[in-house]
Design a protein around this motif. Structure first.
Motif, short mmCIF file in Angstrom:
data_model
loop_
_atom_site.label_atom_id
_atom_site.label_comp_id
_atom_site.label_asym_id
_atom_site.label_seq_id
_atom_site.Cartn_x
_atom_site.Cartn_y
_atom_site.Cartn_z
N VAL A 15 0.84 -1.20 0.00
CA VAL A 15 0.00 0.00 0.00
C VAL A 15 0.88 1.25 0.00
O VAL A 15 0.61 2.21 -0.73
CB VAL A 15 -0.97 0.00 1.20
N GLU A 16 1.92 1.23 0.78
CA GLU A 16 2.85 2.37 0.82
C GLU A 16 3.53 2.55 -0.53
O GLU A 16 3.70 3.67 -1.01
CB GLU A 16 3.90 2.15 1.91
N ARG A 17 3.89 1.46 -1.17
CA ARG A 17 4.60 1.50 -2.44
C ARG A 17 3.72 2.05 -3.58
O ARG A 17 4.19 2.77 -4.44
CB ARG A 17 5.09 0.09 -2.79
N TYR A 18 2.45 1.68 -3.60
CA TYR A 18 1.59 2.02 -4.74
C TYR A 18 0.38 2.90 -4.43
O TYR A 18 -0.29 3.35 -5.36
CB TYR A 18 1.09 0.73 -5.41
N GLY A 19 0.08 3.14 -3.19
CA GLY A 19 -1.13 3.86 -2.82
C GLY A 19 -1.29 5.23 -3.48
O GLY A 19 -2.32 5.51 -4.10
N ASP A 20 -0.28 6.08 -3.36
CA ASP A 20 -0.39 7.44 -3.91
C ASP A 20 -0.48 7.43 -5.43
O ASP A 20 -1.34 8.11 -6.00
CB ASP A 20 0.80 8.30 -3.47
N ALA A 21 0.39 6.69 -6.08
CA ALA A 21 0.38 6.66 -7.55
C ALA A 21 -0.92 6.07 -8.07
O ALA A 21 -1.49 6.56 -9.06
CB ALA A 21 1.57 5.86 -8.07
N LEU A 22 -1.42 5.06 -7.40
CA LEU A 22 -2.68 4.44 -7.82
C LEU A 22 -3.85 5.41 -7.64
O LEU A 22 -4.73 5.48 -8.49
CB LEU A 22 -2.93 3.15 -7.03
N THR A 23 -3.83 6.17 -6.56
CA THR A 23 -4.87 7.18 -6.33
C THR A 23 -4.87 8.21 -7.46
O THR A 23 -5.93 8.57 -7.99
CB THR A 23 -4.67 7.88 -4.97
N LEU A 24 -3.70 8.66 -7.87
CA LEU A 24 -3.60 9.63 -8.97
C LEU A 24 -4.08 9.02 -10.29
O LEU A 24 -4.74 9.68 -11.09
CB LEU A 24 -2.17 10.14 -9.12
N TYR A 25 -3.75 7.77 -10.51
CA TYR A 25 -4.20 7.07 -11.72
C TYR A 25 -5.73 7.01 -11.75
O TYR A 25 -6.36 7.34 -12.76
CB TYR A 25 -3.59 5.67 -11.76
N ILE A 26 -6.33 6.62 -10.65
CA ILE A 26 -7.79 6.53 -10.57
C ILE A 26 -8.40 7.92 -10.71
O ILE A 26 -9.41 8.10 -11.40
CB ILE A 26 -8.22 5.87 -9.24
N ASN A 27 -7.79 8.90 -10.08
CA ASN A 27 -8.30 10.27 -10.15
C ASN A 27 -8.32 10.78 -11.59
O ASN A 27 -9.17 11.58 -11.96
CB ASN A 27 -7.47 11.20 -9.27
N GLY A 28 -7.39 10.30 -12.41
CA GLY A 28 -7.39 10.67 -13.81
C GLY A 28 -8.66 10.25 -14.53
O GLY A 28 -9.09 10.88 -15.49
N TYR A 29 -9.29 9.21 -14.05
CA TYR A 29 -10.56 8.74 -14.62
C TYR A 29 -11.75 9.49 -14.04
O TYR A 29 -12.65 9.89 -14.77
CB TYR A 29 -10.77 7.25 -14.33
N ILE A 30 -11.79 9.62 -12.73
CA ILE A 30 -13.03 10.06 -12.10
C ILE A 30 -13.03 11.52 -11.66
O ILE A 30 -14.08 12.05 -11.31
CB ILE A 30 -13.40 9.14 -10.91
#
Length: 184
Positions: free
Chosen positions: A23-38
């Motif tokens: 979660v620490e490794r991917y949480g922030d980047a994944l949040t930004l990726y998802i935010n790009g969609y929604i």
């Protein structure tokens, strides 16, 4: 540093710290990726948590689906698309992502780099959505073509073509806007 797959295996074996590491490794980047969609950072955070929850709850062997990162992003993409379909929102907007250079170089260098980045992100916004997403996964998320193919539900050769065409289109857009290359 342990691999994602090793950390996931350790989590499946009962080691909670391994899940925290992922979660620490991917949480922030994944949040930004998802935010790009929604286009809603708070909803994106919730969907990021849900993506990890689904991954950890299923306890599937990653070897059967490819790399952990690709599986995680594919799960997140499905959640984002489902959310987007429910809420009918726009697609990936890279200019909302924070990619400011973090360095101790001279201010002039940072200003030039910031201007160049702005031109790049503006040009990326003008690309077809498939090109933009393929380029984003390969270059910003540093995924292999195989992993990007897993995320986008495409073949590796389709991703190769999307990246190639995306780079060609991006070059044309940048040249039309007067972007100059440093090596010319």
């Amino acid at each position: 540093m342990i691999s994602d797959e090793t950390a996931y295996r350790r989590y499946l074996d009962g080691e909670q710290k391994a899940a925290d590491l992922l979660v620490e490794r991917y949480g922030d980047a994944l949040t930004l990726y998802i935010n790009g969609y929604i286009k809603d950072i708070h909803e994106a955070e919730d969907l990021m948590i849900e993506a990890f929850s689904q991954l950890f709850a299923k306890e599937r062997p990653i070897e059967s689906v490819g790399s952990f990162k690709a599986y995680l992003y594919k799960t997140a993409r499905h959640l984002a698309l489902r959310h987007k379909q429910k809420h009918r929102l726009a697609f990936l907007c890279l200019d909302e992502l924070d990619f400011e250079p973090q360095s101790n170089t001279l201010i002039d260098t940072d200003l030039l780099r910031s201007e160049r980045d702005r031109q790049l992100y503006d040009a990326l916004e003008k690309l077809k959505a498939e090109y933009r997403e393929a380029l984003y996964l390969v270059y910003f998320e540093d995924m292999s073509y195989r992993d990007a193919a897993t995320v986008m539900n495409k073949s590796e050769s389709q991703i190769t073509k999307l990246v190639y065409r995306g780079k060609q289109s991006l070059k044309v857009i940048l040249e039309q806007e007067g972007f100059t290359y440093a090596d010319k």
